[in-house]
Design a protein around this motif. Structure first.
Motif, short mmCIF file in Angstrom:
data_model
loop_
_atom_site.label_atom_id
_atom_site.label_comp_id
_atom_site.label_asym_id
_atom_site.label_seq_id
_atom_site.Cartn_x
_atom_site.Cartn_y
_atom_site.Cartn_z
N UNK A 1 29.74 32.71 45.79
CA UNK A 1 29.42 33.15 47.14
C UNK A 1 30.63 33.60 47.95
N UNK A 2 31.80 33.09 47.63
CA UNK A 2 32.96 33.38 48.47
C UNK A 2 33.86 34.49 47.95
N UNK A 3 33.39 35.23 46.95
CA UNK A 3 34.25 36.30 46.41
C UNK A 3 33.52 37.63 46.49
N UNK A 4 34.30 38.68 46.50
CA UNK A 4 33.70 40.00 46.56
C UNK A 4 34.52 40.94 45.69
N UNK A 5 34.03 42.13 45.52
CA UNK A 5 34.81 43.13 44.79
C UNK A 5 35.84 43.73 45.75
N UNK A 6 36.82 44.43 45.20
CA UNK A 6 37.89 44.97 46.02
C UNK A 6 37.71 46.48 46.15
N UNK A 7 37.65 46.94 47.39
CA UNK A 7 37.51 48.38 47.60
C UNK A 7 38.73 49.09 47.04
N UNK A 8 38.53 50.17 46.34
CA UNK A 8 39.66 50.91 45.75
C UNK A 8 39.83 50.56 44.29
N UNK A 9 39.45 49.33 43.93
CA UNK A 9 39.48 48.94 42.51
C UNK A 9 38.13 48.32 42.18
N UNK A 10 37.09 49.01 42.61
CA UNK A 10 35.73 48.48 42.46
C UNK A 10 35.39 48.19 41.00
N UNK A 11 35.77 49.11 40.12
CA UNK A 11 35.40 48.94 38.71
C UNK A 11 36.09 47.72 38.12
N UNK A 12 37.40 47.59 38.37
CA UNK A 12 38.15 46.47 37.80
C UNK A 12 37.66 45.15 38.39
N UNK A 13 37.50 45.09 39.70
CA UNK A 13 37.12 43.82 40.30
C UNK A 13 35.67 43.47 39.96
N UNK A 14 34.82 44.48 39.79
CA UNK A 14 33.44 44.20 39.38
C UNK A 14 33.43 43.67 37.94
N UNK A 15 34.25 44.28 37.09
CA UNK A 15 34.33 43.81 35.69
C UNK A 15 34.83 42.37 35.65
N UNK A 16 35.81 42.07 36.50
CA UNK A 16 36.35 40.71 36.57
C UNK A 16 35.25 39.73 36.99
N UNK A 17 34.55 40.11 38.07
CA UNK A 17 33.49 39.24 38.61
C UNK A 17 32.37 39.05 37.58
N UNK A 18 32.00 40.13 36.91
CA UNK A 18 30.92 40.05 35.92
C UNK A 18 31.32 39.14 34.75
N UNK A 19 32.59 39.23 34.35
CA UNK A 19 33.05 38.37 33.24
C UNK A 19 32.98 36.90 33.64
N UNK A 20 33.37 36.61 34.87
CA UNK A 20 33.31 35.21 35.35
C UNK A 20 31.84 34.77 35.42
#
Lengths: 421, 227
Positions: free
Chosen positions: A138-157
């Protein structure tokens, strides 16, 4: 003869003595060597869980591991689990390496980025924002500008948590209503979601009860409403043709049961196909033969990115025109228009916005310009079309948009024929 | 005094690497850094010391026909022991030396000293010869390693030499640099000994296979070469 026998005996004796010496040395050193190897293997695990007494690799015992979860190690004293993850973004094929420690309480105690190959960094602090999070994230989000990388990171977690939850190794965290709404929105109006599954929408101000939140899809494919329904909060998606779908927060279709919510959404949402009829008709008219009579089709229950549809009467011959609006590179809307003959074959295709392709594509396919790319699709129909036809190395996002456009157009074509019949 | 001579001759006068030109392969391969050079030197010294003692002790029992296989088994045994001990207690050094540790089995110095010295002399003398040759081998490797690491990487035993670091010539740590340094050190030792290093070691007596070849012919050739 005697000398030969002596030679054999002496050599054999020396071999035996040496073998005994080696056996003894091996018995002394083997456990130490094994311990060294285990310590080296668990070195990276200890980095994220330094207080661990030891680790047991339980990867093989877990069923249906997603590709992102490489190894799962159980801490032997019950502190939790350390998981080695590997994921790829849609930009780079090199794996992003993540080592995450999830405590027995179901919360992330530490996370380490062990490999990152993207040119854009999502910030050294980003992984640490996951510390203390449970599976709800709940307390994390993706990072604008690196949406793909941060989404991949979040999805892996998320994958890591799912493995532990499915195997009853930790309890699932409680998701907030806001998170559940965000997860259901792409299901309510799939055409508004980008290739990562995130809705590209803009909030609409001035909503009235029972609607609590309203969003317009950036590509003009419809509206999404968050509504206080009879049985709690629901999410309604209204497509460009004014057709409503209502989902509860678990993603179940409750359109019939939540008729009031559906009606509220339908009355709040302008029918975009009608609202933009003039512009769409002009665009469609330019693609069919002069003098053709266009009749707009209404009430299409499309889930794709179709925003307008017409039946064209071209000197007595029936043609179908579908305008789609998929999201392309940088989530820019790419309007595309497809004309089908009466048999459903593509007879004309063009993009109303610039088609960004890569020079490499032209070299590979011996094409000289984009018109040649477009020409490839002439004559294809729902049976012969394949997404592979659209592939453009180095212009994946644009190619995906073209593929999405064709799939949406074929979906709309089937529905048009049903409506017309 | 004679025993001291046996011990010391391996250091300069009959240095196995720089005078006898034995063990060139590990000398070039493991001298990219001082630590790996020292580790290889100590490992080879341990094997040399132990194998010289055992071969000397068994010299009367080992039949002439099978002496080389016997030496190889003894040497391979000690190398395996050293390998296992190093893997257990010095895993970093073990990883650093890699395949060259196992290749001590075929190191010419060890087989050469077994053939040239241990099989003809007593246990004490053979042990001293093993230690002396081992020290000579280690010193040569450390000297090469020092030169290559300092010039090639600007460090010594991993310690950064701030003044030299920016001027590091990386080719010195590569294979061509190894040959260059090796050649320079041989020249230096020749200069120091005025070219009076033991010549007999280069002829038949210096050859581990002298006994199995046509010795007379071999010696004639060697004499002609000396002329």
């Amino acid at each position: 003869m005697k000398e030969n026998i002596k030679s054999v005996v002496v050599l054999t004796a020396i071999c035996l003595v040496v073998a005994v010496l080696l056996a003894y040395t091996n018995s002394v050193t083997a456990p130490i060597i094994e311990a060294n190897k285990a310590a080296a293997a668990s070195g990276s695990l200890l980095e994220v869980m330094p207080e661990a007494a030891g680790f047991e690799n339980i990867t093989e015992t877990l069923a249906n591991l997603p590709a992102t979860v490489k190894e799962v190690h159980k801490e032997t004293s019950g502190l939790g689990h350390v998981m080695i993850l590997g994921t790829t973004t849609q930009f780079s094929s090199d794996e992003m390496g993540i080592t995450v420690a999830i405590g027995a309480d179901g919360k992330i105690s530490n996370v380490l980025l062990t490999g990152y190959y993207e040119s854009k960094d999502f910030g050294a602090d980003y992984p640490s924002t996951y510390i203390g999070q449970d599976s709800a994230l709940g307390g994390v989000d993706t990072v604008a500008g690196t949406t793909f990388s941060s989404t991949a990171f979040k999805d892996a977690i998320t994958d890591a948590f799912n493995v532990l939850i499915e195997n009853n190794l930790v309890a699932a965290g409680q998701k907030s209503e806001e998170q559940l709404i965000a997860e259901v929105m792409p299901l309510a109006l799939p055409s508004s979601a980008d290739s990562l599954g995130n809705c590209q929408v803009t909030a609409v101000e001035g909503v009235a009860a029972p609607i609590t939140q309203a969003f317009k899809a950036n590509n003009g494919t419809g509206y999404i409403y968050v509504i206080t329904g009879t049985n709690g909060t629901v999410v309604a998606g209204v497509n460009a043709f004014g057709v409503v779908k209502v989902l509860d927060l678990e993603g179940n279709d409750v359109t019939a049961a939540e008729a009031d919510a559906a009606a509220a959404a339908q009355s709040a949402a302008p029918v975009l196909a009608t609202e933009n009829l003039e512009n769409n008709t002009a665009a469609a008219q330019a693609t069919v033969a002069e003098g053709a009579v266009l009749t707009p089709v209404e009430g299409l229950n499309v889930t794709g990115t179709a925003i307008a549809a017409f039946v064209a009467d071209v000197a007595g011959e029936t043609q179908y025109v579908v305008i789609t609006a998929p999201l392309g590179y940088s989530n820019e809307t790419m309007k595309m228009i497809t004309v089908f003959d009466a048999e459903g074959n593509v007879i004309f295709y063009k993009t109303l916005t610039e088609l960004i392709l890569h020079g490499e594509y032209y070299a590979t396919h011996e094409l000289t310009d984009e018109s040649a790319y477009r020409q490839m699709f002439i004559g294809v129909n729902a049976g012969t079309y394949s997404d592979d036809m659209t592939l453009v190395a180095g212009a994946t996002m644009t190619a995906n948009a073209v593929a999405s456009s064709f799939n949406s157009a074929f979906e709309a074509l089937d529905l048009i024929k049903e409506v017309v019949a | 005094m004679k025993k001291l001579g046996i011990l010391l001759k391996g250091i300069i006068k009959e240095n196995p690497v720089l005078v006898l030109l034995l063990g060139t392969c590990p000398a070039l391969a493991t001298t990219t850094g001082v630590i790996s050079a020292l580790a290889m030197g100590i490992a080879a010294t341990a094997v040399l010391f132990c194998s010289n003692i055992v071969i000397s002790a068994l010299r009367k029992a080992i039949p002439d026909k099978v002496r080389i296989p016997c030496y190889i088994v003894v040497i391979a045994g000690f190398v395996s022991v050293v390998q296992m001990l190093m893997q257990a207690y010095f895993p970093d050094l073990y990883d650093m030396l890699g395949v060259y540790l196992a290749l001590i089995v075929v190191n010419c110095i060890i087989l050469g000293r077994a053939e040239m010295f241990a099989r003809k002399n007593g246990i004490i003398d053979s042990a001293l010869d093993g230690i002396g040759m081992g020290i000579g081998f280690t010193l040569a490797l450390v000297a090469m390693g020092s030169i290559r690491e300092v010039i090639g990487a600007g460090t010594w035993a991993g310690i950064e030499l701030t003044a030299l670091k920016p001027y590091a010539i990386s080719i010195v740590t590569a294979a061509p640099g190894g040959f260059l340094v090796f050649g320079c050190l041989i020249a230096l030792v020749n200069k120091l000994t005025s070219g009076k290093a033991s010549k007999k070691e280069f002829a038949c007596e210096g050859c581990p296979n002298a006994a199995s070849c046509n010795k007379a012919e071999c010696e004639t050739d060697a004499k002609e070469e000396t002329k």
